[in-house]
Design a protein around this motif. Structure first.
Motif, mmCIF file in Angstrom:
data_model
loop_
_atom_site.group_PDB
_atom_site.id
_atom_site.type_symbol
_atom_site.label_atom_id
_atom_site.label_comp_id
_atom_site.label_asym_id
_atom_site.label_seq_id
_atom_site.Cartn_x
_atom_site.Cartn_y
_atom_site.Cartn_z
ATOM 1 N N TYR A 3 0.853 -1.607 0.062
ATOM 2 C CA TYR A 3 0.190 -0.190 0.473
ATOM 3 C C TYR A 3 0.780 1.394 0.240
ATOM 4 O O TYR A 3 1.944 1.691 0.501
ATOM 5 N N HIS A 5 0.959 5.284 0.833
ATOM 6 C CA HIS A 5 -0.476 6.668 0.718
ATOM 7 C C HIS A 5 0.558 7.996 0.389
ATOM 8 O O HIS A 5 1.240 8.597 0.650
ATOM 9 N N PRO A 7 -0.230 11.893 0.304
ATOM 10 C CA PRO A 7 -0.831 12.827 1.428
ATOM 11 C C PRO A 7 -1.051 14.182 0.966
ATOM 12 O O PRO A 7 -0.800 15.354 0.633
ATOM 13 N N PHE A 18 -8.979 12.005 6.715
ATOM 14 C CA PHE A 18 -7.616 11.525 6.516
ATOM 15 C C PHE A 18 -6.333 13.083 6.548
ATOM 16 O O PHE A 18 -6.505 13.548 6.752
ATOM 17 N N HIS A 19 -5.349 11.692 6.762
ATOM 18 C CA HIS A 19 -4.474 13.032 6.352
ATOM 19 C C HIS A 19 -3.595 13.035 5.065
ATOM 20 O O HIS A 19 -2.780 11.963 4.267
ATOM 21 N N PHE A 20 -3.711 14.252 4.971
ATOM 22 C CA PHE A 20 -3.189 14.810 3.549
ATOM 23 C C PHE A 20 -2.743 16.869 3.353
ATOM 24 O O PHE A 20 -2.982 17.340 4.918
ATOM 25 N N GLY A 56 -3.158 4.697 -2.309
ATOM 26 C CA GLY A 56 -4.505 5.013 -1.678
ATOM 27 C C GLY A 56 -3.827 6.591 -1.063
ATOM 28 O O GLY A 56 -2.996 7.076 -1.150
ATOM 29 N N GLY A 57 -5.156 7.270 -0.583
ATOM 30 C CA GLY A 57 -4.528 8.632 -0.268
ATOM 31 C C GLY A 57 -5.046 9.399 0.892
ATOM 32 O O GLY A 57 -5.919 8.893 1.584
ATOM 33 N N GLY A 255 2.669 -1.221 4.032
ATOM 34 C CA GLY A 255 2.471 0.232 3.919
ATOM 35 C C GLY A 255 3.200 1.587 3.609
ATOM 36 O O GLY A 255 4.634 1.478 5.068
ATOM 37 N N SER A 259 1.195 8.460 7.410
ATOM 38 C CA SER A 259 0.445 7.937 7.926
ATOM 39 C C SER A 259 0.167 6.205 7.504
ATOM 40 O O SER A 259 -0.945 5.438 8.157
ATOM 41 N N ALA A 260 0.535 5.922 6.825
ATOM 42 C CA ALA A 260 0.376 4.542 6.059
ATOM 43 C C ALA A 260 0.513 3.398 7.054
ATOM 44 O O ALA A 260 1.934 3.538 7.991
ATOM 45 N N TRP A 271 2.981 2.267 11.920
ATOM 46 C CA TRP A 271 1.847 3.009 11.271
ATOM 47 C C TRP A 271 3.075 4.137 11.373
ATOM 48 O O TRP A 271 3.720 4.249 11.876
#
Length: 372
Positions: A3, A5, A7, A18-20, A56-57, A255, A259-260, A271
């Motif tokens: 996975y 992430h 962000p 979510f974290h971004f 993802g994100g 991940g 944050s993954a 994480w």
């Protein structure tokens, strides 16, 4: 499974926690850091044969296709990609223009998860989405035109009225979408939506309406040939999400990115720090800013129950009997029997399942079985 992430987002949706970041200033440094994390952690996944990879994100469709391909190429240096690997890119409709899709179709990405949320302008404005209702529909048609037919869309229910919800579902059928992920509009703390509700700018979601829309969706989509294989997920035969199904079956994963999360398939979950600058700084300094949790036997059982009861596969009683000590089994069976008596859980060929008529309450039913 792997996975990533990513962000970054163009703007913040009203419901999202979510974290971004909406600033792309660190994007180049972020991609270098993620590459370095792959170099430093690839050995943590002992099975090098990869069947699913998920970007993802955040909004990974903000990356260029070259940046996406570079991540896939880096991963392929360390892992053996299955001949039928599922490679999913989360994407927003407004990013899926013809030039992007043309290059993406040749990149190795073979599945799109599109954040449609609704085909109606009023819904999209409430959610503060970056795309329009026209882009929601056109992006799907364009992706199909470029041969990307393994498409999932996200739809949010509980944001407007039942007639609008019915039209959203019908539009998905008309567009021949083979997979739908659908979630109730949820008010998370510290979001714009929470503030609007507090200030009485908009009304809070009505749980009874959401319940009604959930069960309408389930029956309607099953009539259209979909399989309701997880509480929030519906698919035509052959279009289950391989990646999410692996999560729900407790398989190990790595991940990468801020944050993954990662999971070793047993008792260790970790994480990465949910801070872009500190994540990058750690990788530059050859360290990883992360936290790790050692799952107790009770934690492991709780997770097995929580995830399994959300799916059509249920929870394997044989696995509980072979994995956990007698005292833990007895404590669990005491709680389980009361749920069986209430008709909230049934045992089917050795698997515990929640009858579908109670699926909307599944998380609450599962939490009542948690051992503390």
């Amino acid at each position: 499974m792997l996975y990533f992430h990513i962000p970054f987002c163009k703007q913040k949706c009203s419901y999202c926690n979510f974290h971004f970041s909406t600033s792309l200033n660190l994007k180049d440094d972020m991609m270098k850091a993620i590459h370095k994390e792959i170099d430093s952690r690839h050995h943590e996944l002992t099975d090098k044969h990869i069947k699913t990879l998920y970007l993802g994100g955040g909004t990974p469709s903000l990356l260029s296709v070259d940046e996406i391909k570079a991540l896939l190429d880096k991963s392929a240096q360390y892992y053996d990609f299955d001949s039928e690997i599922e490679i999913t890119l989360e994407a927003n409709p407004d990013d899926l223009n013809a030039s992007f899709l043309k290059e993406l179709s040749k990149s190795g990405v073979n599945r799109l998860s599109i954040g449609t949320q609704s085909f109606f302008e009023d819904d999209l404005k409430l959610m503060n989405r970056a795309h329009t209702s026209g882009e929601a529909e056109d992006s799907i048609k364009r992706a199909q035109d470029f041969g990307l037919e393994n498409i999932s869309i996200d739809l949010i229910y509980g944001s407007s009225s039942m007639p609008i919800w019915k039209e959203n579902l019908q539009k998905a059928i008309t567009l021949q979408i083979p997979h739908i992920s659908s979630y109730a509009l949820t008010v998370e703390p510290k979001t714009a939506l929470a503030k609007w509700i507090k200030d009485k700018v908009v009304k809070a979601p009505n749980e009874e309406v959401q319940n009604e829309e959930f069960y309408y969706m389930s029956e309607f989509l099953k009539e259209q040939g979909f399989i309701h294989y997880e509480i929030s997920n519906f698919a035509k035969e052959g279009f289950y999400s391989k990646h999410n199904s692996a999560y729900w079956k407790g398989q190990p994963y790595l991940g990468f990115g801020p944050s993954a999360h990662s999971y070793n398939g047993g008792n260790i979950r970790s994480w990465n720090i949910a801070n872009n600058a500190l994540y990058i700084k750690g990788l530059v300094e050859n360290t990883r800013n992360f936290e790790e949790e050692l799952l107790s036997p009770k934690d492991q059982l709780n997770e097995l129950v929580m995830i399994g009861l959300r799916t059509i596969w249920g929870v394997d009683m044989a696995k509980i009997q072979s994995t956990f000590e007698k005292d833990i089994q007895e404590e669990f069976l005491y709680l389980l029997n009361s749920k069986k008596e209430e008709g909230l859980i049934v045992e089917d060929s050795g698997y515990l399942k929640i009858p579908e008529k109670h699926w909307f309450l599944a998380d609450g039913i599962a939490s009542d079985l948690f051992l503390v």
